[in-house]
Design a protein around this motif. Structure first.
Motif, PDB file in Angstrom:
ATOM      1  N   LEU A  64      18.730  45.750  20.145  1.00 23.47           N
ATOM      2  CA  LEU A  64      19.228  44.527  20.754  1.00 23.47           C
ATOM      3  C   LEU A  64      19.019  44.631  22.258  1.00 23.47           C
ATOM      4  O   LEU A  64      19.465  45.590  22.886  1.00 23.47           O
ATOM      5  CB  LEU A  64      20.711  44.325  20.453  1.00 23.47           C
ATOM      6  N   GLN A  65      18.322  43.660  22.834  1.00 16.29           N
ATOM      7  CA  GLN A  65      18.090  43.639  24.278  1.00 16.29           C
ATOM      8  C   GLN A  65      18.657  42.348  24.849  1.00 16.29           C
ATOM      9  O   GLN A  65      18.556  41.289  24.238  1.00 16.29           O
ATOM     10  CB  GLN A  65      16.601  43.738  24.599  1.00 16.29           C
ATOM     11  N   LYS A  66      19.241  42.467  26.043  1.00 20.30           N
ATOM     12  CA  LYS A  66      19.792  41.293  26.712  1.00 20.30           C
ATOM     13  C   LYS A  66      18.689  40.601  27.491  1.00 20.30           C
ATOM     14  O   LYS A  66      17.935  41.223  28.210  1.00 20.30           O
ATOM     15  CB  LYS A  66      20.927  41.694  27.646  1.00 20.30           C
ATOM     16  N   VAL A  67      18.615  39.279  27.309  1.00 17.21           N
ATOM     17  CA  VAL A  67      17.609  38.468  27.989  1.00 17.21           C
ATOM     18  C   VAL A  67      18.334  37.426  28.837  1.00 17.21           C
ATOM     19  O   VAL A  67      19.192  36.701  28.345  1.00 17.21           O
ATOM     20  CB  VAL A  67      16.684  37.768  26.963  1.00 17.21           C
ATOM     21  N   ASN A  68      18.006  37.364  30.123  1.00 21.48           N
ATOM     22  CA  ASN A  68      18.600  36.375  31.021  1.00 21.48           C
ATOM     23  C   ASN A  68      17.676  35.174  31.138  1.00 21.48           C
ATOM     24  O   ASN A  68      16.515  35.317  31.484  1.00 21.48           O
ATOM     25  CB  ASN A  68      18.818  36.965  32.419  1.00 21.48           C
TER      26      ASN A  68
ATOM     27  N   VAL B 272      14.625  43.167  19.106  1.00 22.33           N
ATOM     28  CA  VAL B 272      13.254  43.556  19.411  1.00 22.33           C
ATOM     29  C   VAL B 272      12.896  44.726  18.503  1.00 22.33           C
ATOM     30  O   VAL B 272      13.648  45.691  18.383  1.00 22.33           O
ATOM     31  CB  VAL B 272      13.119  43.977  20.891  1.00 22.33           C
ATOM     32  N   VAL B 273      11.747  44.624  17.852  1.00 23.70           N
ATOM     33  CA  VAL B 273      11.275  45.704  16.984  1.00 23.70           C
ATOM     34  C   VAL B 273      10.426  46.651  17.823  1.00 23.70           C
ATOM     35  O   VAL B 273       9.438  46.253  18.436  1.00 23.70           O
ATOM     36  CB  VAL B 273      10.454  45.149  15.799  1.00 23.70           C
TER      37      VAL B 273
END
Length: 100
Positions: free
Chosen positions: A37-41, A51-52
């Motif tokens: 899991l990545q944080k996107v602003n 994201v794989v």
């Protein structure tokens, strides 16, 4: 069979491969998949996006070899000394060879 040199391990490789568990497949081109899991602003909003991440077995092998190499590293007696205040220093009177 053709053997080639493995690239040196980097900190990024160590972090990526730390999530992979289990046995090796035996195929250097095999890719493990890991979901992060990545944080996107985007403007004022923050989203978490899955994201794989693909990790090659060759990269995992390099990382494991480096971990084993660091775990079993030894130094000859007298090559280093520890001061009463805590830091460790190279003994300048040591006549052996130190290789890293």
């Amino acid at each position: 069979m053709e053997w080639s040199l493995l690239p040196p391990a980097t900190e990024e490789m160590m972090v990526q491969t730390s999530v992979v568990k289990g046995r090796f497949m035996g195929d250097p081109s095999h890719e493990y998949e890991h979901t992060e899991l990545q944080k996107v602003n985007e403007g004022d909003k923050v989203f978490e996006e899955e994201v794989v991440v693909r990790i090659k077995e060759e990269t995992r092998l390099v990382s494991i070899i480096d971990q084993i190499d660091r775990a079993v590293a030894i130094l000859p007696r007298g090559a280093l000394f520890k001061t009463p205040f805590g830091p460790t220093h190279v003994n300048r009177t040591f006549e052996g060879s130190l290789s890293s």
